[in-house]
Scaffold this motif. Structure first.
Motif, short mmCIF file in Angstrom:
data_model
loop_
_atom_site.label_atom_id
_atom_site.label_comp_id
_atom_site.label_asym_id
_atom_site.label_seq_id
_atom_site.Cartn_x
_atom_site.Cartn_y
_atom_site.Cartn_z
N GLU A 92 -2.43 -2.83 12.35
CA GLU A 92 -2.52 -4.19 11.80
C GLU A 92 -1.78 -4.20 10.47
O GLU A 92 -2.14 -3.47 9.54
CB GLU A 92 -3.99 -4.58 11.59
CG GLU A 92 -4.21 -6.01 11.18
CD GLU A 92 -4.34 -6.95 12.36
OE1 GLU A 92 -3.52 -7.90 12.42
OE2 GLU A 92 -5.22 -6.75 13.20
N VAL A 93 -0.72 -4.98 10.39
CA VAL A 93 0.12 -5.03 9.20
C VAL A 93 -0.22 -6.27 8.39
O VAL A 93 -0.25 -7.39 8.92
CB VAL A 93 1.61 -5.06 9.59
CG1 VAL A 93 2.48 -5.21 8.34
CG2 VAL A 93 1.99 -3.80 10.36
N ALA A 94 -0.50 -6.09 7.10
CA ALA A 94 -0.66 -7.24 6.21
C ALA A 94 0.71 -7.90 6.05
O ALA A 94 1.70 -7.24 5.74
CB ALA A 94 -1.21 -6.81 4.86
N GLN A 95 0.77 -9.21 6.25
CA GLN A 95 2.07 -9.87 6.40
C GLN A 95 2.93 -9.87 5.14
O GLN A 95 4.15 -10.02 5.24
CB GLN A 95 1.84 -11.29 6.93
CG GLN A 95 1.39 -11.28 8.39
CD GLN A 95 0.93 -12.61 8.92
OE1 GLN A 95 0.81 -13.59 8.18
NE2 GLN A 95 0.65 -12.66 10.21
N ARG A 96 2.35 -9.64 3.99
CA ARG A 96 3.19 -9.57 2.78
C ARG A 96 4.16 -8.40 2.84
O ARG A 96 5.14 -8.35 2.08
CB ARG A 96 2.31 -9.47 1.54
CG ARG A 96 1.62 -8.13 1.34
CD ARG A 96 0.77 -8.13 0.09
NE ARG A 96 0.14 -6.83 -0.15
CZ ARG A 96 -0.94 -6.38 0.48
NH1 ARG A 96 -1.54 -7.14 1.40
NH2 ARG A 96 -1.43 -5.18 0.19
N ALA A 97 3.92 -7.45 3.75
CA ALA A 97 4.80 -6.29 3.87
C ALA A 97 6.18 -6.66 4.40
O ALA A 97 7.12 -5.88 4.25
CB ALA A 97 4.16 -5.24 4.78
N TYR A 98 6.30 -7.86 5.03
CA TYR A 98 7.60 -8.19 5.63
C TYR A 98 7.97 -9.67 5.59
O TYR A 98 9.06 -10.03 6.05
CB TYR A 98 7.65 -7.69 7.08
CG TYR A 98 6.71 -8.40 8.02
CD1 TYR A 98 7.16 -9.42 8.86
CD2 TYR A 98 5.35 -8.06 8.07
CE1 TYR A 98 6.29 -10.07 9.73
CE2 TYR A 98 4.49 -8.71 8.93
CZ TYR A 98 4.96 -9.71 9.75
OH TYR A 98 4.10 -10.35 10.61
N LEU A 99 7.12 -10.54 5.01
CA LEU A 99 7.48 -11.95 4.92
C LEU A 99 6.80 -12.59 3.72
O LEU A 99 5.88 -12.03 3.13
CB LEU A 99 7.13 -12.71 6.21
CG LEU A 99 5.69 -12.72 6.74
CD1 LEU A 99 4.77 -13.65 5.95
CD2 LEU A 99 5.68 -13.15 8.19
#
Length: 262
Positions: A224-231
């Protein structure tokens, strides 16, 4: 309309992206709130993140077309809670991740409609997923099922504070061999760009828990990736340059898990 797309690879790897879909049938969308029609709880751009990885590794990749608001493919068909005592959403969600309603008043689906969605969307996805795992296992003996997810970094209705960028789940160690989890932990410890946790708030959903049977040759891991990591949150556009470091890190983690299969 097809309810999923499946790429057949040759590697001992199946990547599943059960919340990548965004399509809402028009008649269903009419019953939803304006906020829900924007499908804000989508795992944004996961197919763009994982597509090049799947191609480079010759992995199988299964991706739904429909939004999780139609049906959540990562919930059990009986719809029992995966996180008892914590706020969570259901098989056919009536509540968004921010706690607001998915449906206009009186428009939420009843039991017969839910049963119909299970037959039309849920069972075909899982039948294809299971068949692809069986095909790969017949070829390789041992296989890795990688569950790719993303979520907003802050969602007070679901969890306190801010998530680390990388949230690895192995169903508290039940869905993969200890050596695989140990190798992934070591890989996470070896990098310093992204914050991480193993089996924190997100330990793995239905797919990870149901299909992860290391004693039978199938290891499952959820990321599960926290979205601040890529957008740019919320729901910013796909930015290949911004996503590149995450893409490289995710590929490295998958390769680490694949190496541990041997």
């Amino acid at each position: 309309m097809e309810c999923f797309h499946l790429r057949h690879g040759r590697a001992p790897l199946l990547i599943s992206l059960p919340h990548d879909g965004t399509y809402l049938p028009p008649a269903l969308a009419e019953r939803m709130t304006p906020e829900a029609r924007r499908v804000p709880d989508t795992d944004w751009w996961m197919s763009k993140l994982y597509g090049p990885i799947a191609e480079a590794l010759d992995a199988s990749l299964i991706v739904p077309t429909h939004s999780r608001y139609v049906i959540d493919l990562n919930r059990p068909p009986e719809d029992h809670s995966l996180y008892p005592g914590q706020n969570t959403t259901s098989l056919c969600p009536a509540v968004r991740f921010d706690g607001g309603p998915v449906y206009l008043e009186g428009e939420a689906p009843g039991p017969s409609e839910v049963a119909g969605r299970i037959e039309r969307y849920w069972r075909p996805y899982h039948a294809a997923l299971a068949a692809e795992l069986a095909r790969l296992q017949a070829r390789h003996g041992r296989v890795l099922l990688w569950e790719g997810h993303s979520i907003a970094s802050r969602l007070p209705w679901l969890f306190e504070g801010e998530l680390p960028e990388l949230n690895l789940g192995t169903a508290s160690g039940a869905s993969c061999h200890p050596a695989t989890e140990a190798a992934l932990r070591a890989a996470l410890e070896a990098q310093s760009r992204f914050g991480w946790v193993v089996n924190g708030r997100f330990k793995g959903g239905f797919i990870t828990r149901h299909y992860g049977r290391p004693e039978q040759g199938v290891e499952a891991v959820q990321l599960e990736v926290a979205q601040r990591a890529y957008l740019e949150e919320p729901a910013g556009p796909w930015d290949p340059e911004r996503a590149a470091p995450l893409q490289a890190q995710v590929r490295a983690l998958i390769e680490t898990a694949l190496a541990a299969l041997r």
